[in-house]
Design a protein around this motif. Structure first.
Motif, PDB file in Angstrom:
ATOM      1  N   ARG A 190       0.779  -0.923   0.057  1.00 37.98           N
ATOM      2  CA  ARG A 190      -0.015  -0.200   0.111  1.00 37.98           C
ATOM      3  C   ARG A 190       0.700   0.823  -0.127  1.00 37.98           C
ATOM      4  NH1 ARG A 190      -3.848  -2.172   4.372  1.00 37.98           N
ATOM      5  NH2 ARG A 190      -5.667  -2.808   3.272  1.00 37.98           N
ATOM      6  N   THR A 191       0.477   2.271  -0.808  1.00 38.89           N
ATOM      7  CA  THR A 191       0.644   3.649  -0.458  1.00 38.89           C
ATOM      8  C   THR A 191       0.297   3.902   0.486  1.00 38.89           C
ATOM      9  OG1 THR A 191      -0.754   4.681  -1.877  1.00 38.89           O
ATOM     10  CG2 THR A 191       1.277   4.284  -2.995  1.00 38.89           C
ATOM     11  N   ASN A 192       0.993   5.192   1.765  1.00 43.10           N
ATOM     12  CA  ASN A 192       0.715   5.813   2.277  1.00 43.10           C
ATOM     13  C   ASN A 192      -0.741   6.647   2.143  1.00 43.10           C
ATOM     14  OD1 ASN A 192       2.396   5.227   4.909  1.00 43.10           O
ATOM     15  ND2 ASN A 192       4.027   6.976   3.959  1.00 43.10           N
ATOM     16  N   GLU A 193      -1.007   7.391   1.173  1.00 41.73           N
ATOM     17  CA  GLU A 193      -2.224   7.250   0.657  1.00 41.73           C
ATOM     18  C   GLU A 193      -3.289   6.639   0.755  1.00 41.73           C
ATOM     19  OE1 GLU A 193       0.898   9.761  -1.006  1.00 41.73           O
ATOM     20  OE2 GLU A 193       0.933   8.389  -1.272  1.00 41.73           O
ATOM     21  N   GLU A 194      -3.034   5.398  -0.064  1.00 39.37           N
ATOM     22  CA  GLU A 194      -4.342   4.685   0.133  1.00 39.37           C
ATOM     23  C   GLU A 194      -4.441   3.972   1.162  1.00 39.37           C
ATOM     24  OE1 GLU A 194      -4.934  -0.609  -1.071  1.00 39.37           O
ATOM     25  OE2 GLU A 194      -2.795   0.449  -1.734  1.00 39.37           O
TER      26      GLU A 194
ATOM     27  N   GLN B 115       0.790  21.445  11.393  1.00 35.17           N
ATOM     28  CA  GLN B 115       1.329  20.012   9.799  1.00 35.17           C
ATOM     29  C   GLN B 115       0.569  18.872   9.868  1.00 35.17           C
ATOM     30  OE1 GLN B 115       5.855  20.178  10.918  1.00 35.17           O
ATOM     31  NE2 GLN B 115       5.750  21.079   8.450  1.00 35.17           N
ATOM     32  N   TRP B 116       0.191  18.513  11.207  1.00 34.10           N
ATOM     33  CA  TRP B 116      -0.438  17.478  11.769  1.00 34.10           C
ATOM     34  C   TRP B 116      -2.426  17.850  11.237  1.00 34.10           C
ATOM     35  CZ3 TRP B 116      -0.545  12.663  12.636  1.00 34.10           C
ATOM     36  CH2 TRP B 116      -2.224  11.746  13.355  1.00 34.10           C
ATOM     37  N   ASP B 117      -2.635  18.947  10.983  1.00 31.12           N
ATOM     38  CA  ASP B 117      -4.421  19.066  10.702  1.00 31.12           C
ATOM     39  C   ASP B 117      -4.134  18.981   9.474  1.00 31.12           C
ATOM     40  OD1 ASP B 117      -4.782  18.913  13.704  1.00 31.12           O
ATOM     41  OD2 ASP B 117      -4.923  21.076  13.267  1.00 31.12           O
ATOM     42  N   ASP B 118      -3.146  19.575   9.447  1.00 33.48           N
ATOM     43  CA  ASP B 118      -3.680  20.081   7.418  1.00 33.48           C
ATOM     44  C   ASP B 118      -2.916  18.420   7.515  1.00 33.48           C
ATOM     45  OD1 ASP B 118      -3.105  21.617   5.215  1.00 33.48           O
ATOM     46  OD2 ASP B 118      -1.192  20.694   4.619  1.00 33.48           O
ATOM     47  N   LEU B 119      -2.600  17.362   7.063  1.00 34.78           N
ATOM     48  CA  LEU B 119      -1.901  15.970   6.572  1.00 34.78           C
ATOM     49  C   LEU B 119      -3.080  15.046   6.799  1.00 34.78           C
ATOM     50  CD1 LEU B 119       0.251  13.946   5.733  1.00 34.78           C
ATOM     51  CD2 LEU B 119       0.239  13.534   8.399  1.00 34.78           C
ATOM     52  N   VAL B 120      -4.236  15.639   8.859  1.00 39.53           N
ATOM     53  CA  VAL B 120      -5.271  14.827   8.198  1.00 39.53           C
ATOM     54  C   VAL B 120      -6.522  15.148   7.443  1.00 39.53           C
ATOM     55  CG1 VAL B 120      -7.066  13.802   9.702  1.00 39.53           C
ATOM     56  CG2 VAL B 120      -4.586  14.160  10.183  1.00 39.53           C
ATOM     57  N   ASN B 121      -6.567  17.101   7.253  1.00 32.95           N
ATOM     58  CA  ASN B 121      -7.653  16.889   7.021  1.00 32.95           C
ATOM     59  C   ASN B 121      -7.502  17.305   5.483  1.00 32.95           C
ATOM     60  OD1 ASN B 121      -8.942  17.781   9.577  1.00 32.95           O
ATOM     61  ND2 ASN B 121      -7.891  19.835   9.732  1.00 32.95           N
ATOM     62  N   ASN B 122      -6.896  16.670   4.488  1.00 30.21           N
ATOM     63  CA  ASN B 122      -6.796  16.959   3.167  1.00 30.21           C
ATOM     64  C   ASN B 122      -6.506  15.487   2.835  1.00 30.21           C
ATOM     65  OD1 ASN B 122      -6.031  19.744   1.842  1.00 30.21           O
ATOM     66  ND2 ASN B 122      -5.191  19.704   3.819  1.00 30.21           N
ATOM     67  N   ILE B 123      -6.986  14.312   3.466  1.00 31.28           N
ATOM     68  CA  ILE B 123      -7.065  12.437   3.499  1.00 31.28           C
ATOM     69  C   ILE B 123      -7.777  12.634   2.324  1.00 31.28           C
ATOM     70  CG2 ILE B 123      -7.396  10.436   3.691  1.00 31.28           C
ATOM     71  CD1 ILE B 123      -6.315  11.397   6.678  1.00 31.28           C
ATOM     72  N   GLY B 124      -7.545  12.237   1.480  1.00 28.11           N
ATOM     73  CA  GLY B 124      -8.516  12.565   0.093  1.00 28.11           C
ATOM     74  C   GLY B 124      -9.620  11.183  -0.145  1.00 28.11           C
ATOM     75  N   ILE B 125      -9.802  10.783  -0.788  1.00 28.68           N
ATOM     76  CA  ILE B 125     -10.579   9.301  -1.460  1.00 28.68           C
ATOM     77  C   ILE B 125      -9.472   8.790  -2.530  1.00 28.68           C
ATOM     78  CG2 ILE B 125     -11.829   8.306  -3.064  1.00 28.68           C
ATOM     79  CD1 ILE B 125     -14.220  10.271  -1.643  1.00 28.68           C
TER      80      ILE B 125
ATOM     81  N   THR C 294      -4.641   5.458 -10.582  1.00 30.42           N
ATOM     82  CA  THR C 294      -3.355   6.755 -10.193  1.00 30.42           C
ATOM     83  C   THR C 294      -2.332   6.525  -9.438  1.00 30.42           C
ATOM     84  OG1 THR C 294      -4.770   8.304  -9.081  1.00 30.42           O
ATOM     85  CG2 THR C 294      -4.627   8.631 -11.819  1.00 30.42           C
ATOM     86  N   GLN C 295      -2.607   5.371  -8.290  1.00 30.02           N
ATOM     87  CA  GLN C 295      -2.277   6.024  -6.935  1.00 30.02           C
ATOM     88  C   GLN C 295      -2.343   6.672  -6.027  1.00 30.02           C
ATOM     89  OE1 GLN C 295       1.275   2.934  -7.473  1.00 30.02           O
ATOM     90  NE2 GLN C 295       0.306   1.082  -6.977  1.00 30.02           N
ATOM     91  N   ASP C 296      -3.073   7.547  -6.090  1.00 29.89           N
ATOM     92  CA  ASP C 296      -3.368   9.141  -5.302  1.00 29.89           C
ATOM     93  C   ASP C 296      -4.618   8.768  -5.270  1.00 29.89           C
ATOM     94  OD1 ASP C 296      -2.533  11.445  -4.408  1.00 29.89           O
ATOM     95  OD2 ASP C 296      -0.846  11.953  -5.975  1.00 29.89           O
ATOM     96  N   TYR C 297      -4.715  10.003  -4.517  1.00 27.99           N
ATOM     97  CA  TYR C 297      -6.321  10.455  -4.314  1.00 27.99           C
ATOM     98  C   TYR C 297      -7.148  11.469  -5.971  1.00 27.99           C
ATOM     99  CZ  TYR C 297      -4.332  10.511   0.852  1.00 27.99           C
ATOM    100  OH  TYR C 297      -3.960  10.730   1.763  1.00 27.99           O
ATOM    101  N   GLU C 298      -7.713  10.894  -5.663  1.00 30.02           N
ATOM    102  CA  GLU C 298      -8.950  11.540  -6.203  1.00 30.02           C
ATOM    103  C   GLU C 298      -9.481  13.221  -6.856  1.00 30.02           C
ATOM    104  OE1 GLU C 298     -12.364   9.391  -6.511  1.00 30.02           O
ATOM    105  OE2 GLU C 298     -11.719   7.427  -6.274  1.00 30.02           O
ATOM    106  N   LEU C 299      -9.650  13.639  -7.900  1.00 33.25           N
ATOM    107  CA  LEU C 299      -9.667  14.986  -7.667  1.00 33.25           C
ATOM    108  C   LEU C 299     -10.539  15.028  -8.363  1.00 33.25           C
ATOM    109  CD1 LEU C 299      -6.222  15.530  -9.990  1.00 33.25           C
ATOM    110  CD2 LEU C 299      -6.870  15.949  -6.990  1.00 33.25           C
ATOM    111  N   ASP C 300     -11.610  15.907  -8.602  1.00 35.35           N
ATOM    112  CA  ASP C 300     -13.040  16.454  -8.791  1.00 35.35           C
ATOM    113  C   ASP C 300     -12.711  17.564 -10.379  1.00 35.35           C
ATOM    114  OD1 ASP C 300     -12.312  19.447  -8.384  1.00 35.35           O
ATOM    115  OD2 ASP C 300     -13.384  19.708  -6.684  1.00 35.35           O
ATOM    116  N   VAL C 301     -14.045  17.819 -10.821  1.00 38.20           N
ATOM    117  CA  VAL C 301     -13.557  18.325 -11.956  1.00 38.20           C
ATOM    118  C   VAL C 301     -13.275  19.557 -12.094  1.00 38.20           C
ATOM    119  CG1 VAL C 301     -15.851  17.675 -13.071  1.00 38.20           C
ATOM    120  CG2 VAL C 301     -15.812  19.026 -12.455  1.00 38.20           C
ATOM    121  N   ASP C 302     -12.606  20.030 -11.152  1.00 37.09           N
ATOM    122  CA  ASP C 302     -12.320  21.121 -10.849  1.00 37.09           C
ATOM    123  C   ASP C 302     -10.392  21.053 -10.869  1.00 37.09           C
ATOM    124  OD1 ASP C 302     -14.381  23.666 -12.347  1.00 37.09           O
ATOM    125  OD2 ASP C 302     -14.618  22.716  -9.424  1.00 37.09           O
ATOM    126  N   GLY C 303     -10.187  20.187 -10.553  1.00 36.95           N
ATOM    127  CA  GLY C 303      -8.643  19.499 -10.055  1.00 36.95           C
ATOM    128  C   GLY C 303      -8.460  19.616  -8.691  1.00 36.95           C
TER     129      GLY C 303
END
Length: 322
Positions: A213-217, A250-260, A265-274
């Motif tokens: 697994r990647t950290n993102e997954e 930094q911790w809050d920024d890491l946690v609050n930006n966890i995506g789907i 892409t082995q990364d977080y999904e993006l919406d239509v606006d990127g």
């Protein structure tokens, strides 16, 4: 009476054999095979004794003893200058912050009694992983990779181009100090077990194949790193380590930006606006774990984890070579 007479011959035989062994000659005892002479100490040895052994009863082993590490690994002793640098980091970034919030005797009372330092990477045979550190029964922590460290940098995944699990993170000071925070977390857990409610928050995705697994997954599943998804005990101490190498911002920024997570892409999904699609469920899981970890430190050790976080992160920044 019968019992008494059955025992007497055995007693006599024992005395008879003992007497035969005493022939009246003088003892012939050779000199001791134990070297009790005072070792020759260099400046580093004296400094380590003054700053670790005397105040904390912690021995820093940097001179090689083959019995301290696995003979099946390609390991070597660190250069003395790197041993001194990492010892200073341990003093400034680990010991002093804990003593500041937990009391001057906190590390003296709860600590590994020995650190073993190795110069090279500890590659694991058969799997694409390395062992960063080992905590043995709460008595010893072994740190690897010290001769590969860049003591002038702090690197996080966001600083590394490409693979988020790149060795560049482990080659910065973040590598060994996060390992110490992780392994010391195990020692704290061995001293006072954590609340087992942590174990049942999201047990369904723990796996021995965490390195696939990647950290993102892993984060999209509610684990702060891929290694945290190994099992609950590692999950708990990874929460500690990842908090203490960052500021609260930094911790809050890491946690609050966890995506789907997008497996293609082995990364977080993006919406239509990127923009990243935020994974509220995963964030809530990690925040629930955070609360248990914070309560553990407060209730069982009298430590405000956020205060410790602030001190540890500032000490990390201050530790960087000019």
């Amino acid at each position: 009476m019968n019992n008494r007479f059955k025992i007497l011959p055995l007693v006599f035989l024992t005395v008879f054999i003992t007497l035969l062994g005493c022939d009246g000659s003088e003892d012939n005892v050779s000199g001791s095979q134990i070297d009790t002479s005072t070792p020759i100490l260099n400046e580093l040895d004296i400094w380590l004794r003054s700053n670790f052994v005397a105040p904390y009863n912690i021995d820093i082993q940097y001179q090689w003893d083959v019995n301290d590490t696995s003979v099946n690994r390609y390991l070597h002793p660190p250069f003395p200058e790197n041993a001194e640098k990492i010892a200073q980091v341990l003093l400034d970034v680990w010991i002093e912050p804990y003593n500041a919030v937990g009391g001057e005797n906190f590390i003296k009372n709860i600590a590994p009694r020995e650190f073993v330092l190795a110069g090279g990477f500890n590659y694991n045979p058969g799997v694409p992983t390395i062992t960063l550190g080992i905590a043995e029964a709460g008595a010893r922590i072994t740190l690897f990779n010290l001769d590969e460290l860049d003591f002038s940098t702090i690197a996080y995944e966001s600083d590394v181009i490409g693979d988020s699990d790149d060795f560049d993170v482990q080659r910065s000071v973040v590598g060994p100090i996060s390992t110490v925070h992780h392994e010391y977390g195990h020692i704290l857990n061995q001293t006072i077990p954590y609340n087992t409610a942590f174990d049942v928050i999201n047990p369904g995705n723990y796996t021995a194949q965490w390195f696939n697994r990647t950290n993102e997954e892993a984060r999209s599943l509610g684990y702060i790193t891929n290694y945290a998804s190994n099992q609950s005990g590692e999950d708990f101490v990874e929460m500690i380590a990842q908090m203490l190498i960052r500021s609260r911002e930094q911790w809050d920024d890491l946690v609050n930006n966890i995506g789907i997570y997008d497996p293609d892409t082995q990364d977080y999904e993006l919406d239509v606006d990127g923009n990243r699609i935020i994974n509220t469920e995963a964030i809530n899981i990690i925040r629930e774990k955070e609360q248990i970890v914070v309560e553990y430190f407060a209730q069982d050790f009298g430590i405000d984890l956020y205060e410790l976080q602030a001190l540890a992160h500032q000490a990390l920044l201050d530790s960087i070579d000019d």
